[in-house]
Design a protein around this motif. Structure first.
Motif, PDB file in Angstrom:
ATOM      1  N   TRP A 165       4.391   3.598   2.166  1.00  0.00           N
ATOM      2  CA  TRP A 165       3.015   3.195   2.452  1.00  0.00           C
ATOM      3  C   TRP A 165       3.006   2.347   3.713  1.00  0.00           C
ATOM      4  O   TRP A 165       3.861   1.478   3.875  1.00  0.00           O
ATOM      5  N   ASN A 166       2.041   2.537   4.583  1.00  0.00           N
ATOM      6  CA  ASN A 166       1.773   1.618   5.689  1.00  0.00           C
ATOM      7  C   ASN A 166       0.541   0.827   5.282  1.00  0.00           C
ATOM      8  O   ASN A 166      -0.444   1.411   4.830  1.00  0.00           O
ATOM      9  N   CYS A 167       0.602  -0.487   5.436  1.00  0.00           N
ATOM     10  CA  CYS A 167      -0.508  -1.339   5.002  1.00  0.00           C
ATOM     11  C   CYS A 167      -0.941  -2.246   6.144  1.00  0.00           C
ATOM     12  O   CYS A 167      -0.137  -3.024   6.662  1.00  0.00           O
ATOM     13  N   GLY A 168      -2.206  -2.121   6.512  1.00  0.00           N
ATOM     14  CA  GLY A 168      -2.759  -2.940   7.583  1.00  0.00           C
ATOM     15  C   GLY A 168      -2.389  -2.410   8.956  1.00  0.00           C
ATOM     16  O   GLY A 168      -1.446  -1.635   9.120  1.00  0.00           O
ATOM     17  N   GLU A 169      -3.144  -2.837   9.948  1.00  0.00           N
ATOM     18  CA  GLU A 169      -2.934  -2.361  11.314  1.00  0.00           C
ATOM     19  C   GLU A 169      -1.524  -2.661  11.816  1.00  0.00           C
ATOM     20  O   GLU A 169      -0.863  -1.801  12.393  1.00  0.00           O
ATOM     21  N   ILE A 170      -1.041  -3.872  11.606  1.00  0.00           N
ATOM     22  CA  ILE A 170       0.292  -4.254  12.072  1.00  0.00           C
ATOM     23  C   ILE A 170       1.379  -3.506  11.301  1.00  0.00           C
ATOM     24  O   ILE A 170       2.453  -3.246  11.825  1.00  0.00           O
ATOM     25  N   GLY A 171       1.070  -3.103  10.074  1.00  0.00           N
ATOM     26  CA  GLY A 171       2.005  -2.318   9.276  1.00  0.00           C
ATOM     27  C   GLY A 171       1.990  -0.833   9.617  1.00  0.00           C
ATOM     28  O   GLY A 171       2.702  -0.054   9.012  1.00  0.00           O
ATOM     29  N   GLY A 172       1.169  -0.437  10.584  1.00  0.00           N
ATOM     30  CA  GLY A 172       1.140   0.946  11.032  1.00  0.00           C
ATOM     31  C   GLY A 172       0.080   1.819  10.384  1.00  0.00           C
ATOM     32  O   GLY A 172       0.058   3.023  10.603  1.00  0.00           O
ATOM     33  N   GLN A 173      -0.806   1.216   9.591  1.00  0.00           N
ATOM     34  CA  GLN A 173      -1.860   2.005   8.956  1.00  0.00           C
ATOM     35  C   GLN A 173      -2.943   2.333   9.978  1.00  0.00           C
ATOM     36  O   GLN A 173      -3.453   1.448  10.652  1.00  0.00           O
TER      37      GLN A 173
END
Length: 131
Positions: free
Chosen positions: A82-90
């Motif tokens: 899972w990618n979570c949030g903008e900084i996490g790559g979502q």
């Protein structure tokens, strides 16, 4: 309008498997052969927002997706995440689990999810020191 809430709005996106709470979607043109995402039917921004029923349904569907991929694509391994949030790559802010079959003949075979994050170039500076 969210492309995962209404997958039919994208003509290149197909529902391959589904259950009461979630769907497995694949694009016609995929970067990695066989890859896709599991998304909850209800709009949830990140994995942290899923209900217990959605978690259980995601697990159940993941097992079905693996059987489907094993039979259809015969991968040599998997990455799931899972990618979570903008900084996490979502990039689409509707929770989605990537299911990526991996193949021994890929240039990046053997490199897992953390490969890029382990590089020295990605280390944060904290109080003047690399950590």
């Amino acid at each position: 309008m969210c492309e995962y809430c209404k997958p039919e709005i994208r003509s290149d996106q197909n529902i391959i498997l589904e259950n009461e709470h979630c769907m497995f979607l694949q694009l016609n043109e995929q970067d990695i052969e066989g890859s896709g995402i599991i998304v909850p039917r209800q709009h949830r921004e990140t994995v942290f927002d899923l209900t217990q029923d959605e978690w259980n349904a995601t697990y159940q569907l993941l097992q079905e997706v693996k059987s489907y991929m094993d039979e259809r694509y015969q991968p040599d391994g998997y990455n799931v995440g899972w990618n979570c949030g903008e900084i996490g790559g979502q990039h689409v802010f509707h929770a989605h689990m990537h299911v990526l079959p991996r193949y021994a003949d890929e240039p990046m075979a053997g490199k897992g999810i953390r490969y890029l994050f382990k590089s020295k170039e990605n280390r944060r500076k904290t109080k003047g020191k690399l950590t």
